[in-house]
Design a protein around this motif. Structure first.
Motif, PDB file in Angstrom:
ATOM      1  N   PHE A 157       0.820  -1.204   0.000  1.00 29.00           N
ATOM      2  CA  PHE A 157       0.000   0.000   0.000  1.00 29.00           C
ATOM      3  C   PHE A 157       0.858   1.260   0.000  1.00 29.00           C
ATOM      4  CE2 PHE A 157      -1.899   3.331   2.737  1.00 29.00           C
ATOM      5  CZ  PHE A 157      -2.885   3.764   1.862  1.00 29.00           C
ATOM      6  N   GLU A 158       1.917   1.280   0.808  1.00 32.57           N
ATOM      7  CA  GLU A 158       2.753   2.480   0.892  1.00 32.57           C
ATOM      8  C   GLU A 158       3.406   2.798  -0.448  1.00 32.57           C
ATOM      9  OE1 GLU A 158       2.846  -0.055   2.899  1.00 32.57           O
ATOM     10  OE2 GLU A 158       2.044   0.781   4.779  1.00 32.57           O
ATOM     11  N   GLU A 159       3.839   1.753  -1.165  1.00 33.36           N
ATOM     12  CA  GLU A 159       4.451   1.982  -2.478  1.00 33.36           C
ATOM     13  C   GLU A 159       3.416   2.500  -3.477  1.00 33.36           C
ATOM     14  OE1 GLU A 159       6.242  -1.666  -3.621  1.00 33.36           O
ATOM     15  OE2 GLU A 159       7.906  -1.523  -2.176  1.00 33.36           O
ATOM     16  N   SER A 160       2.225   1.949  -3.431  1.00 30.17           N
ATOM     17  CA  SER A 160       1.173   2.409  -4.341  1.00 30.17           C
ATOM     18  C   SER A 160       0.808   3.852  -4.056  1.00 30.17           C
ATOM     19  CB  SER A 160      -0.071   1.520  -4.210  1.00 30.17           C
ATOM     20  OG  SER A 160       0.204   0.201  -4.609  1.00 30.17           O
ATOM     21  N   LEU A 161       0.731   4.209  -2.791  1.00 30.65           N
ATOM     22  CA  LEU A 161       0.366   5.578  -2.431  1.00 30.65           C
ATOM     23  C   LEU A 161       1.444   6.559  -2.861  1.00 30.65           C
ATOM     24  CD1 LEU A 161      -1.835   7.220  -1.080  1.00 30.65           C
ATOM     25  CD2 LEU A 161      -0.628   6.946   1.102  1.00 30.65           C
ATOM     26  N   GLU A 162       2.710   6.191  -2.665  1.00 29.38           N
ATOM     27  CA  GLU A 162       3.807   7.067  -3.095  1.00 29.38           C
ATOM     28  C   GLU A 162       3.785   7.250  -4.612  1.00 29.38           C
ATOM     29  OE1 GLU A 162       7.489   8.227  -4.789  1.00 29.38           O
ATOM     30  OE2 GLU A 162       6.772   6.147  -4.866  1.00 29.38           O
ATOM     31  N   THR A 163       3.504   6.161  -5.325  1.00 31.09           N
ATOM     32  CA  THR A 163       3.418   6.239  -6.787  1.00 31.09           C
ATOM     33  C   THR A 163       2.273   7.144  -7.211  1.00 31.09           C
ATOM     34  OG1 THR A 163       4.331   4.007  -6.990  1.00 31.09           O
ATOM     35  CG2 THR A 163       3.173   4.909  -8.902  1.00 31.09           C
ATOM     36  N   ALA A 164       1.145   7.039  -6.520  1.00 27.12           N
ATOM     37  CA  ALA A 164      -0.010   7.877  -6.855  1.00 27.12           C
ATOM     38  C   ALA A 164       0.294   9.350  -6.637  1.00 27.12           C
ATOM     39  CB  ALA A 164      -1.213   7.458  -6.012  1.00 27.12           C
ATOM     40  N   TYR A 165       0.912   9.688  -5.505  1.00 33.24           N
ATOM     41  CA  TYR A 165       1.269  11.092  -5.251  1.00 33.24           C
ATOM     42  C   TYR A 165       2.245  11.622  -6.299  1.00 33.24           C
ATOM     43  CZ  TYR A 165      -0.858  10.871  -0.582  1.00 33.24           C
ATOM     44  OH  TYR A 165      -1.732  10.763   0.471  1.00 33.24           O
ATOM     45  N   ARG A 166       3.065  10.743  -6.833  1.00 33.14           N
ATOM     46  CA  ARG A 166       4.096  11.182  -7.773  1.00 33.14           C
ATOM     47  C   ARG A 166       3.595  11.235  -9.223  1.00 33.14           C
ATOM     48  NH1 ARG A 166       7.600   7.723 -10.172  1.00 33.14           N
ATOM     49  NH2 ARG A 166       7.048   6.160  -8.590  1.00 33.14           N
ATOM     50  N   LEU A 167       2.690  10.332  -9.587  1.00 34.60           N
ATOM     51  CA  LEU A 167       2.332  10.183 -10.994  1.00 34.60           C
ATOM     52  C   LEU A 167       0.927  10.642 -11.353  1.00 34.60           C
ATOM     53  CD1 LEU A 167       3.846   6.667 -11.866  1.00 34.60           C
ATOM     54  CD2 LEU A 167       4.852   8.918 -12.241  1.00 34.60           C
ATOM     55  N   ARG A 168       0.021  10.685 -10.397  1.00 39.06           N
ATOM     56  CA  ARG A 168      -1.363  10.970 -10.772  1.00 39.06           C
ATOM     57  C   ARG A 168      -1.494  12.344 -11.425  1.00 39.06           C
ATOM     58  NH1 ARG A 168      -6.396   8.441  -7.867  1.00 39.06           N
ATOM     59  NH2 ARG A 168      -7.324  10.323  -8.739  1.00 39.06           N
ATOM     60  N   PRO A 169      -2.045  12.399 -12.634  1.00 37.50           N
ATOM     61  CA  PRO A 169      -2.147  13.694 -13.331  1.00 37.50           C
ATOM     62  C   PRO A 169      -3.032  14.703 -12.617  1.00 37.50           C
ATOM     63  CG  PRO A 169      -2.408  11.866 -14.876  1.00 37.50           C
ATOM     64  CD  PRO A 169      -2.450  11.288 -13.508  1.00 37.50           C
ATOM     65  N   ASP A 170      -4.090  14.239 -11.933  1.00 36.09           N
ATOM     66  CA  ASP A 170      -4.963  15.211 -11.286  1.00 36.09           C
ATOM     67  C   ASP A 170      -4.258  15.922 -10.132  1.00 36.09           C
ATOM     68  OD1 ASP A 170      -4.843  12.874  -9.849  1.00 36.09           O
ATOM     69  OD2 ASP A 170      -6.987  12.791  -9.379  1.00 36.09           O
ATOM     70  N   ILE A 171      -3.357  15.226  -9.436  1.00 31.85           N
ATOM     71  CA  ILE A 171      -2.573  15.892  -8.387  1.00 31.85           C
ATOM     72  C   ILE A 171      -1.602  16.890  -9.010  1.00 31.85           C
ATOM     73  CG2 ILE A 171      -0.812  15.547  -6.607  1.00 31.85           C
ATOM     74  CD1 ILE A 171      -2.146  12.986  -5.822  1.00 31.85           C
ATOM     75  N   ILE A 172      -0.963  16.494 -10.107  1.00 31.94           N
ATOM     76  CA  ILE A 172      -0.047  17.410 -10.789  1.00 31.94           C
ATOM     77  C   ILE A 172      -0.812  18.624 -11.312  1.00 31.94           C
ATOM     78  CG2 ILE A 172       1.607  17.642 -12.680  1.00 31.94           C
ATOM     79  CD1 ILE A 172       2.153  14.650 -12.436  1.00 31.94           C
ATOM     80  N   LEU A 173      -2.013  18.402 -11.839  1.00 25.45           N
ATOM     81  CA  LEU A 173      -2.843  19.517 -12.315  1.00 25.45           C
ATOM     82  C   LEU A 173      -3.186  20.462 -11.176  1.00 25.45           C
ATOM     83  CD1 LEU A 173      -5.311  17.706 -14.742  1.00 25.45           C
ATOM     84  CD2 LEU A 173      -3.602  19.406 -15.368  1.00 25.45           C
TER      85      LEU A 173
END
Length: 464
Positions: A267-283
Protein backbone atom coordinates in the motif's frame (compact mmCIF):
# COMPACT_ATOMS: atom_id res chain seq x y z
CA UNK A 1 8.00 75.67 -64.44
CA UNK A 2 5.83 76.61 -61.48
CA UNK A 3 3.82 73.45 -61.87
CA UNK A 4 6.96 71.29 -61.69
CA UNK A 5 8.21 72.56 -58.33
CA UNK A 6 5.46 71.02 -56.16
CA UNK A 7 5.95 67.70 -57.93
CA UNK A 8 9.65 67.83 -57.16
CA UNK A 9 8.95 68.66 -53.51
CA UNK A 10 6.38 65.90 -53.39
CA UNK A 11 8.88 63.34 -54.71
CA UNK A 12 11.52 64.59 -52.30
CA UNK A 13 9.19 64.27 -49.35
CA UNK A 14 8.05 60.81 -50.45
CA UNK A 15 11.69 59.74 -50.62
CA UNK A 16 12.29 61.07 -47.11
CA UNK A 17 9.24 59.29 -45.80
CA UNK A 18 10.29 56.03 -47.40
CA UNK A 19 13.82 56.34 -46.03
CA UNK A 20 12.45 56.89 -42.53
CA UNK A 21 9.78 54.21 -42.75
CA UNK A 22 12.14 51.50 -44.00
CA UNK A 23 14.09 51.05 -40.69
CA UNK A 24 10.82 50.89 -38.77
CA UNK A 25 9.37 48.25 -41.05
CA UNK A 26 12.54 46.14 -41.07
CA UNK A 27 12.72 46.34 -37.27
CA UNK A 28 9.10 45.21 -36.96
CA UNK A 29 9.58 42.44 -39.49
CA UNK A 30 12.54 41.11 -37.53
CA UNK A 31 10.53 40.72 -34.33
CA UNK A 32 7.56 39.24 -36.14
CA UNK A 33 9.66 36.48 -37.66
CA UNK A 34 11.79 35.69 -34.57
CA UNK A 35 10.29 32.58 -32.90
CA UNK A 36 9.49 32.77 -29.21
CA UNK A 37 10.29 30.05 -26.72
CA UNK A 38 8.37 26.79 -27.04
CA UNK A 39 7.53 24.95 -30.19
CA UNK A 40 4.18 24.32 -31.76
CA UNK A 41 3.03 20.76 -32.26
CA UNK A 42 2.05 19.75 -35.71
CA UNK A 43 -1.41 18.36 -36.33
CA UNK A 44 -0.52 14.74 -35.80
CA UNK A 45 1.89 15.20 -32.88
CA UNK A 46 1.05 14.34 -29.31
CA UNK A 47 3.13 14.10 -26.17
CA UNK A 48 3.82 10.60 -25.02
CA UNK A 49 1.73 9.31 -27.88
CA UNK A 50 1.42 5.59 -28.32
CA UNK A 51 3.16 3.93 -31.22
CA UNK A 52 1.38 4.25 -34.53
CA UNK A 53 1.85 0.65 -35.65
CA UNK A 54 -0.78 -0.40 -38.14
CA UNK A 55 -3.34 -2.59 -36.37
CA UNK A 56 -5.78 -5.10 -37.81
CA UNK A 57 -9.03 -3.09 -37.70
CA UNK A 58 -11.10 -6.23 -37.02
CA UNK A 59 -9.11 -7.91 -34.22
CA UNK A 60 -7.83 -6.36 -31.00
CA UNK A 61 -6.27 -7.63 -27.82
CA UNK A 62 -6.75 -5.51 -24.71
CA UNK A 63 -3.49 -3.63 -25.26
CA UNK A 64 -4.18 -3.11 -28.96
CA UNK A 65 -7.67 -1.83 -28.19
CA UNK A 66 -6.23 0.71 -25.76
CA UNK A 67 -3.66 1.88 -28.30
CA UNK A 68 -6.30 2.22 -31.00
CA UNK A 69 -8.48 4.26 -28.65
CA UNK A 70 -5.64 6.59 -27.72
CA UNK A 71 -4.88 7.11 -31.38
CA UNK A 72 -8.41 7.50 -32.78
CA UNK A 73 -10.76 8.65 -30.02
CA UNK A 74 -11.98 12.24 -30.62
CA UNK A 75 -11.44 13.11 -26.96
CA UNK A 76 -7.70 12.79 -27.51
CA UNK A 77 -7.83 14.97 -30.61
CA UNK A 78 -9.73 17.61 -28.62
CA UNK A 79 -7.29 17.72 -25.69
CA UNK A 80 -4.30 17.81 -28.04
CA UNK A 81 -5.86 20.77 -29.82
CA UNK A 82 -6.16 22.44 -26.40
CA UNK A 83 -2.44 21.81 -25.88
CA UNK A 84 -1.58 23.43 -29.20
CA UNK A 85 -3.76 26.38 -28.23
CA UNK A 86 -1.87 26.75 -24.95
CA UNK A 87 1.43 26.75 -26.84
CA UNK A 88 0.16 29.55 -29.05
CA UNK A 89 -0.90 31.35 -25.89
CA UNK A 90 2.68 31.13 -24.62
CA UNK A 91 3.92 32.60 -27.89
CA UNK A 92 1.38 35.41 -27.54
CA UNK A 93 2.59 36.23 -24.02
CA UNK A 94 6.21 36.18 -25.18
CA UNK A 95 5.60 38.83 -27.84
CA UNK A 96 4.77 41.38 -25.13
CA UNK A 97 8.51 41.72 -24.36
CA UNK A 98 9.24 43.12 -27.82
CA UNK A 99 8.60 46.59 -29.26
CA UNK A 100 5.28 47.29 -30.94
CA UNK A 101 4.97 49.30 -34.13
CA UNK A 102 1.79 51.26 -34.83
CA UNK A 103 0.70 53.90 -37.29
CA UNK A 104 -1.92 56.64 -37.17
CA UNK A 105 -3.14 58.57 -40.17
CA UNK A 106 -5.93 61.10 -40.20
CA UNK A 107 -7.41 64.48 -41.01
CA UNK A 108 -8.19 67.31 -38.60
CA UNK A 109 -9.91 70.65 -38.98
CA UNK A 110 -9.17 73.53 -36.58
CA UNK A 111 -11.69 76.37 -36.59
CA UNK A 112 -9.35 78.62 -34.54
CA UNK A 113 -5.77 77.81 -35.56
CA UNK A 114 -2.88 79.39 -33.68
CA UNK A 115 -0.68 82.02 -35.22
CA UNK A 116 0.96 80.42 -38.21
CA UNK A 117 -0.99 77.20 -37.69
CA UNK A 118 -2.95 75.28 -40.27
CA UNK A 119 -6.73 75.15 -40.35
CA UNK A 120 -6.76 71.84 -42.20
CA UNK A 121 -4.08 69.21 -41.75
CA UNK A 122 -3.42 65.62 -42.67
CA UNK A 123 -1.15 63.84 -40.17
CA UNK A 124 0.90 60.64 -40.32
CA UNK A 125 2.33 59.27 -37.09
CA UNK A 126 4.43 56.10 -36.76
CA UNK A 127 5.15 54.98 -33.20
CA UNK A 128 7.60 52.41 -31.86
CA UNK A 129 6.89 51.53 -28.22
CA UNK A 130 9.10 49.40 -25.98
CA UNK A 131 8.00 48.43 -22.44
CA UNK A 132 10.87 48.92 -20.01
CA UNK A 133 9.32 48.12 -16.63
CA UNK A 134 5.82 46.89 -15.87
CA UNK A 135 6.13 45.79 -12.28
CA UNK A 136 7.14 42.34 -13.54
CA UNK A 137 3.67 41.95 -15.09
CA UNK A 138 5.01 40.86 -18.48
CA UNK A 139 7.41 38.37 -16.93
CA UNK A 140 4.74 36.84 -14.70
CA UNK A 141 2.23 36.75 -17.55
CA UNK A 142 4.71 34.85 -19.71
CA UNK A 143 5.55 32.45 -16.89
CA UNK A 144 1.84 31.91 -16.34
CA UNK A 145 1.45 31.04 -20.01
CA UNK A 146 4.34 28.57 -19.73
CA UNK A 147 2.61 26.96 -16.75
CA UNK A 148 -0.58 26.79 -18.80
CA UNK A 149 1.31 24.80 -21.45
CA UNK A 150 2.63 22.44 -18.79
CA UNK A 151 -0.88 22.08 -17.39
CA UNK A 152 -2.25 21.31 -20.86
CA UNK A 153 0.38 18.58 -21.30
CA UNK A 154 -0.62 17.04 -17.98
CA UNK A 155 -4.27 17.30 -19.00
CA UNK A 156 -3.43 15.23 -22.09
CA UNK A 157 -1.93 12.60 -19.79
CA UNK A 158 -4.99 12.77 -17.53
CA UNK A 159 -7.41 12.21 -20.40
CA UNK A 160 -5.22 9.40 -21.71
CA UNK A 161 -5.24 7.69 -18.30
CA UNK A 162 -9.03 8.02 -18.00
CA UNK A 163 -9.54 6.73 -21.54
CA UNK A 164 -7.24 3.76 -20.88
CA UNK A 165 -9.30 2.84 -17.82
CA UNK A 166 -12.60 3.29 -19.67
CA UNK A 167 -11.52 1.03 -22.54
CA UNK A 168 -10.16 -1.57 -20.11
CA UNK A 169 -13.43 -1.56 -18.14
CA UNK A 170 -15.51 -2.01 -21.27
CA UNK A 171 -13.17 -4.71 -22.60
CA UNK A 172 -13.36 -6.65 -19.33
CA UNK A 173 -17.14 -6.25 -19.26
CA UNK A 174 -17.16 -7.80 -22.74
CA UNK A 175 -15.07 -10.75 -21.55
CA UNK A 176 -17.43 -11.15 -18.60
CA UNK A 177 -20.44 -11.08 -20.93
CA UNK A 178 -18.84 -13.75 -23.10
CA UNK A 179 -18.28 -15.96 -20.07
CA UNK A 180 -21.91 -15.46 -19.15
CA UNK A 181 -22.90 -16.55 -22.68
CA UNK A 182 -20.74 -19.65 -22.39
CA UNK A 183 -22.22 -20.48 -18.99
CA UNK A 184 -25.75 -19.88 -20.29
CA UNK A 185 -25.08 -22.14 -23.29
CA UNK A 186 -23.83 -24.91 -20.99
CA UNK A 187 -26.91 -24.46 -18.85
CA UNK A 188 -29.18 -24.76 -21.88
CA UNK A 189 -27.38 -27.92 -23.02
CA UNK A 190 -27.70 -29.48 -19.55
CA UNK A 191 -31.38 -28.62 -19.33
CA UNK A 192 -32.06 -29.91 -22.83
CA UNK A 193 -30.43 -33.20 -21.87
CA UNK A 194 -32.47 -33.35 -18.67
CA UNK A 195 -35.67 -32.59 -20.56
CA UNK A 196 -34.93 -35.44 -22.97
CA UNK A 197 -34.31 -37.83 -20.09
CA UNK A 198 -37.45 -36.72 -18.28
CA UNK A 199 -39.50 -37.00 -21.45
CA UNK A 200 -38.18 -40.51 -22.04
CA UNK A 201 -39.11 -41.59 -18.52
CA UNK A 202 -42.53 -39.97 -18.91
CA UNK A 203 -43.12 -41.79 -22.18
CA UNK A 204 -42.67 -45.14 -20.45
CA UNK A 205 -44.73 -44.06 -17.45
CA UNK A 206 -41.86 -43.73 -14.97
CA UNK A 207 -42.19 -39.96 -14.42
CA UNK A 208 -45.22 -37.69 -14.11
CA UNK A 209 -46.09 -34.98 -16.63
CA UNK A 210 -45.26 -32.38 -13.95
CA UNK A 211 -41.56 -33.27 -14.18
CA UNK A 212 -41.63 -32.70 -17.94
CA UNK A 213 -43.34 -29.32 -17.56
CA UNK A 214 -40.89 -28.30 -14.85
CA UNK A 215 -37.95 -29.20 -17.08
CA UNK A 216 -39.46 -27.26 -20.00
CA UNK A 217 -40.00 -24.14 -17.86
CA UNK A 218 -36.43 -24.23 -16.57
CA UNK A 219 -35.14 -24.69 -20.12
CA UNK A 220 -37.17 -21.72 -21.36
CA UNK A 221 -35.79 -19.57 -18.53
CA UNK A 222 -32.23 -20.64 -19.41
CA UNK A 223 -32.83 -19.78 -23.07
CA UNK A 224 -34.01 -16.30 -22.07
CA UNK A 225 -30.89 -15.86 -19.95
CA UNK A 226 -28.82 -16.88 -22.98
CA UNK A 227 -30.53 -14.30 -25.17
CA UNK A 228 -29.91 -11.57 -22.58
CA UNK A 229 -26.24 -12.59 -22.31
CA UNK A 230 -25.81 -12.58 -26.09
CA UNK A 231 -27.34 -9.11 -26.32
CA UNK A 232 -24.95 -7.92 -23.60
CA UNK A 233 -22.02 -9.13 -25.73
CA UNK A 234 -23.31 -7.29 -28.81
CA UNK A 235 -23.83 -4.12 -26.73
CA UNK A 236 -20.30 -4.26 -25.33
CA UNK A 237 -18.83 -4.75 -28.80
CA UNK A 238 -20.73 -1.68 -30.01
CA UNK A 239 -19.51 0.32 -27.00
CA UNK A 240 -15.89 -0.65 -27.64
CA UNK A 241 -16.24 0.17 -31.34
CA UNK A 242 -17.46 3.62 -30.28
CA UNK A 243 -14.50 4.20 -27.97
CA UNK A 244 -12.08 3.02 -30.66
CA UNK A 245 -13.76 5.21 -33.29
CA UNK A 246 -14.73 2.19 -35.40
CA UNK A 247 -17.86 1.71 -37.45
CA UNK A 248 -20.62 0.23 -35.29
CA UNK A 249 -21.44 -2.28 -38.00
CA UNK A 250 -17.85 -3.54 -38.15
CA UNK A 251 -17.47 -7.19 -37.17
CA UNK A 252 -14.71 -6.70 -34.61
CA UNK A 253 -13.07 -9.55 -32.74
CA UNK A 254 -11.85 -8.59 -29.29
CA UNK A 255 -9.39 -11.26 -28.21
CA UNK A 256 -8.89 -12.23 -24.58
CA UNK A 257 -10.25 -14.09 -21.59
CA UNK A 258 -10.67 -13.56 -17.89
CA UNK A 259 -7.58 -14.77 -16.06
CA UNK A 260 -6.22 -14.59 -12.54
CA UNK A 261 -2.70 -13.21 -12.20
CA UNK A 262 -1.73 -12.81 -8.53
CA UNK A 263 -0.63 -9.27 -7.69
CA UNK A 264 -0.10 -7.93 -4.18
CA UNK A 265 1.59 -4.50 -4.18
CA UNK A 266 2.41 -2.78 -0.91
CA UNK A 267 0.00 0.00 0.00
CA UNK A 268 2.75 2.48 0.89
CA UNK A 269 4.45 1.98 -2.48
CA UNK A 270 1.17 2.41 -4.34
CA UNK A 271 0.37 5.58 -2.43
CA UNK A 272 3.81 7.07 -3.09
CA UNK A 273 3.42 6.24 -6.79
CA UNK A 274 -0.01 7.88 -6.85
CA UNK A 275 1.27 11.09 -5.25
CA UNK A 276 4.10 11.18 -7.77
CA UNK A 277 2.33 10.18 -10.99
CA UNK A 278 -1.36 10.97 -10.77
CA UNK A 279 -2.15 13.69 -13.33
CA UNK A 280 -4.96 15.21 -11.29
CA UNK A 281 -2.57 15.89 -8.39
CA UNK A 282 -0.05 17.41 -10.79
CA UNK A 283 -2.84 19.52 -12.31
CA UNK A 284 -3.80 20.75 -8.86
CA UNK A 285 -0.20 21.78 -8.14
CA UNK A 286 0.01 23.55 -11.51
CA UNK A 287 -3.20 25.41 -10.69
CA UNK A 288 -1.58 26.62 -7.45
CA UNK A 289 1.46 27.88 -9.36
CA UNK A 290 -0.72 29.68 -11.90
CA UNK A 291 -2.74 31.27 -9.10
CA UNK A 292 0.55 32.44 -7.55
CA UNK A 293 1.41 34.17 -10.82
CA UNK A 294 -2.03 35.85 -10.74
CA UNK A 295 -1.09 37.31 -7.35
CA UNK A 296 2.10 38.81 -8.77
CA UNK A 297 0.27 40.09 -11.86
CA UNK A 298 -2.32 41.82 -9.68
CA UNK A 299 0.44 43.31 -7.51
CA UNK A 300 2.21 44.76 -10.55
CA UNK A 301 -0.12 47.78 -10.41
CA UNK A 302 1.65 48.84 -7.20
CA UNK A 303 4.66 49.77 -9.36
CA UNK A 304 5.15 52.44 -12.03
CA UNK A 305 4.82 51.44 -15.67
CA UNK A 306 7.79 52.68 -17.73
CA UNK A 307 8.08 52.59 -21.51
CA UNK A 308 10.12 54.19 -24.28
CA UNK A 309 8.64 55.71 -27.45
CA UNK A 310 10.09 56.67 -30.80
CA UNK A 311 7.68 58.65 -33.01
CA UNK A 312 7.84 59.83 -36.59
CA UNK A 313 5.48 62.62 -37.70
CA UNK A 314 4.61 64.16 -41.01
CA UNK A 315 1.89 66.71 -41.75
CA UNK A 316 0.42 68.12 -44.90
CA UNK A 317 -2.48 70.01 -46.34
CA UNK A 318 -3.39 67.06 -48.57
CA UNK A 319 -3.48 63.24 -48.11
CA UNK A 320 0.15 62.91 -49.25
CA UNK A 321 1.30 64.65 -46.01
CA UNK A 322 4.06 66.44 -47.90
CA UNK A 323 4.35 69.33 -45.46
CA UNK A 324 2.52 72.48 -44.41
CA UNK A 325 3.51 76.11 -44.27
CA UNK A 326 4.08 75.83 -40.52
CA UNK A 327 5.75 72.39 -40.65
CA UNK A 328 7.22 71.77 -44.09
CA UNK A 329 9.45 68.84 -43.05
CA UNK A 330 8.71 65.61 -41.16
CA UNK A 331 10.12 65.25 -37.67
CA UNK A 332 10.66 62.63 -35.01
CA UNK A 333 10.66 62.49 -31.22
CA UNK A 334 12.03 60.05 -28.67
CA UNK A 335 11.25 59.79 -24.99
CA UNK A 336 10.71 57.73 -21.88
CA UNK A 337 7.34 57.71 -20.15
CA UNK A 338 6.35 56.68 -16.65
CA UNK A 339 2.78 56.12 -15.52
CA UNK A 340 2.00 55.43 -11.87
CA UNK A 341 -1.46 55.04 -10.42
CA UNK A 342 -0.85 56.49 -6.99
CA UNK A 343 -4.35 56.09 -5.55
CA UNK A 344 -7.34 53.97 -6.64
CA UNK A 345 -9.25 53.50 -3.38
CA UNK A 346 -7.50 50.22 -2.61
CA UNK A 347 -8.41 48.50 -5.88
CA UNK A 348 -4.97 46.97 -6.41
CA UNK A 349 -4.69 45.83 -2.78
CA UNK A 350 -8.11 44.21 -2.86
CA UNK A 351 -7.38 42.50 -6.17
CA UNK A 352 -4.09 41.17 -4.81
CA UNK A 353 -5.72 39.85 -1.65
CA UNK A 354 -8.44 38.21 -3.72
CA UNK A 355 -5.77 36.42 -5.76
CA UNK A 356 -3.99 35.33 -2.56
CA UNK A 357 -7.20 33.82 -1.21
CA UNK A 358 -7.58 31.90 -4.43
CA UNK A 359 -4.10 30.43 -3.86
CA UNK A 360 -5.13 29.35 -0.35
CA UNK A 361 -8.32 27.79 -1.71
CA UNK A 362 -6.42 25.79 -4.31
CA UNK A 363 -3.88 24.69 -1.70
CA UNK A 364 -6.63 23.28 0.53
CA UNK A 365 -8.31 21.60 -2.44
CA UNK A 366 -5.00 19.92 -3.28
CA UNK A 367 -4.71 18.68 0.31
CA UNK A 368 -8.25 17.29 0.11
CA UNK A 369 -7.44 15.63 -3.22
CA UNK A 370 -4.48 13.87 -1.62
CA UNK A 371 -6.77 12.52 1.12
CA UNK A 372 -9.26 11.26 -1.47
CA UNK A 373 -6.46 9.64 -3.45
CA UNK A 374 -5.13 7.85 -0.38
CA UNK A 375 -8.62 6.50 0.38
CA UNK A 376 -9.12 5.42 -3.23
CA UNK A 377 -5.82 3.53 -3.29
CA UNK A 378 -6.53 1.90 0.09
CA UNK A 379 -10.04 0.81 -0.89
CA UNK A 380 -8.76 -0.68 -4.14
CA UNK A 381 -6.09 -2.61 -2.25
CA UNK A 382 -8.79 -4.06 -0.01
CA UNK A 383 -10.99 -4.82 -3.00
CA UNK A 384 -8.10 -6.60 -4.73
CA UNK A 385 -7.60 -8.82 -1.68
CA UNK A 386 -11.33 -9.51 -1.51
CA UNK A 387 -11.68 -10.50 -5.17
CA UNK A 388 -8.60 -12.73 -5.01
CA UNK A 389 -10.15 -14.60 -2.06
CA UNK A 390 -13.51 -14.79 -3.87
CA UNK A 391 -11.83 -16.43 -6.88
CA UNK A 392 -10.40 -19.21 -4.72
CA UNK A 393 -13.77 -19.81 -3.05
CA UNK A 394 -15.68 -19.65 -6.35
CA UNK A 395 -13.33 -22.10 -8.07
CA UNK A 396 -13.90 -24.63 -5.29
CA UNK A 397 -17.67 -24.02 -5.44
CA UNK A 398 -17.73 -24.70 -9.20
CA UNK A 399 -15.92 -28.00 -8.73
CA UNK A 400 -18.34 -29.05 -5.99
CA UNK A 401 -21.38 -27.91 -7.98
CA UNK A 402 -20.26 -29.93 -11.02
CA UNK A 403 -19.80 -33.00 -8.88
CA UNK A 404 -23.20 -32.39 -7.28
CA UNK A 405 -24.85 -32.11 -10.70
CA UNK A 406 -23.15 -35.31 -11.86
CA UNK A 407 -24.38 -37.18 -8.79
CA UNK A 408 -27.92 -35.79 -9.17
CA UNK A 409 -28.02 -36.95 -12.79
CA UNK A 410 -26.75 -40.40 -11.85
CA UNK A 411 -29.35 -40.72 -9.09
CA UNK A 412 -32.05 -39.64 -11.51
CA UNK A 413 -30.94 -42.21 -14.07
CA UNK A 414 -30.99 -44.85 -11.34
CA UNK A 415 -34.52 -43.82 -10.35
CA UNK A 416 -33.40 -42.96 -6.81
CA UNK A 417 -33.38 -39.18 -7.33
CA UNK A 418 -36.00 -36.72 -8.49
CA UNK A 419 -36.16 -34.32 -11.40
CA UNK A 420 -36.20 -31.46 -8.92
CA UNK A 421 -32.88 -32.63 -7.49
CA UNK A 422 -31.31 -32.46 -10.97
CA UNK A 423 -32.79 -29.04 -11.74
CA UNK A 424 -31.67 -27.67 -8.39
CA UNK A 425 -28.17 -29.07 -8.90
CA UNK A 426 -28.08 -27.50 -12.37
CA UNK A 427 -29.18 -24.13 -10.97
CA UNK A 428 -26.49 -24.32 -8.30
CA UNK A 429 -23.86 -25.06 -10.94
CA UNK A 430 -25.01 -22.11 -13.06
CA UNK A 431 -24.86 -19.79 -10.03
CA UNK A 432 -21.41 -21.11 -9.07
CA UNK A 433 -20.13 -20.46 -12.60
CA UNK A 434 -21.64 -16.95 -12.54
CA UNK A 435 -20.00 -16.26 -9.16
CA UNK A 436 -16.63 -17.34 -10.54
CA UNK A 437 -17.07 -15.16 -13.61
CA UNK A 438 -18.04 -12.19 -11.42
CA UNK A 439 -15.03 -12.74 -9.15
CA UNK A 440 -12.61 -13.02 -12.08
CA UNK A 441 -14.03 -9.91 -13.76
CA UNK A 442 -14.07 -7.94 -10.51
CA UNK A 443 -10.44 -8.88 -9.87
CA UNK A 444 -9.25 -7.61 -13.23
CA UNK A 445 -11.47 -4.52 -13.05
CA UNK A 446 -10.02 -3.73 -9.63
CA UNK A 447 -6.54 -4.28 -11.01
CA UNK A 448 -7.20 -1.82 -13.86
CA UNK A 449 -8.64 0.75 -11.45
CA UNK A 450 -5.69 0.36 -9.09
CA UNK A 451 -3.21 1.09 -11.88
CA UNK A 452 -5.28 4.14 -12.86
CA UNK A 453 -5.52 5.26 -9.21
CA UNK A 454 -1.73 5.22 -8.93
CA UNK A 455 -1.31 7.09 -12.23
CA UNK A 456 0.37 4.16 -14.00
CA UNK A 457 -0.34 3.39 -17.64
CA UNK A 458 -0.73 -0.35 -18.15
CA UNK A 459 -2.66 -0.89 -21.40
CA UNK A 460 -2.39 -4.69 -21.29
CA UNK A 461 -2.85 -5.08 -17.51
CA UNK A 462 0.51 -6.81 -17.25
CA UNK A 463 1.43 -7.41 -13.62
CA UNK A 464 5.08 -7.36 -12.52
Amino acid sequence: MCNLKPVKNQKSMSTKIQSLLLPFLLFALFFITVPTSGSTMEKGDAPDAVSSDVLDPTAFTLEQAVRQGLRANPRMAAVRAALRGAEFGEKTAGTAFYPTLSANYGFAYDDKPTMGGDREAWTLNINLNQPLFTGWRLLNTHQKAQLAVERARVEVENIELNLILLIQEQFLDLLKARENVRSAQDSVIRLQSQLQNTQAFFDVGLRPKFDVLQAEVDLARAEQDLLIAQNAVATQVARLNTLLNLNLSTETDYIGELTYLPYAPRFEESLETAYRLRPDIILALKAEEIAGKDVEIAASDFYPQVSADLDFYSRGTDPTVTGTDSRPDPWWTAGVNMRWKAFEWGRTRYATEQARQDVLRLHEETANLRLEVSFSVKSLHLKLEETAARIAVAQKAVEEAREGFRIAQARFQAQVGTNTDVLDAQARLTRAEADLTDAMADYQLTLARLFAATGERNPGLVVP
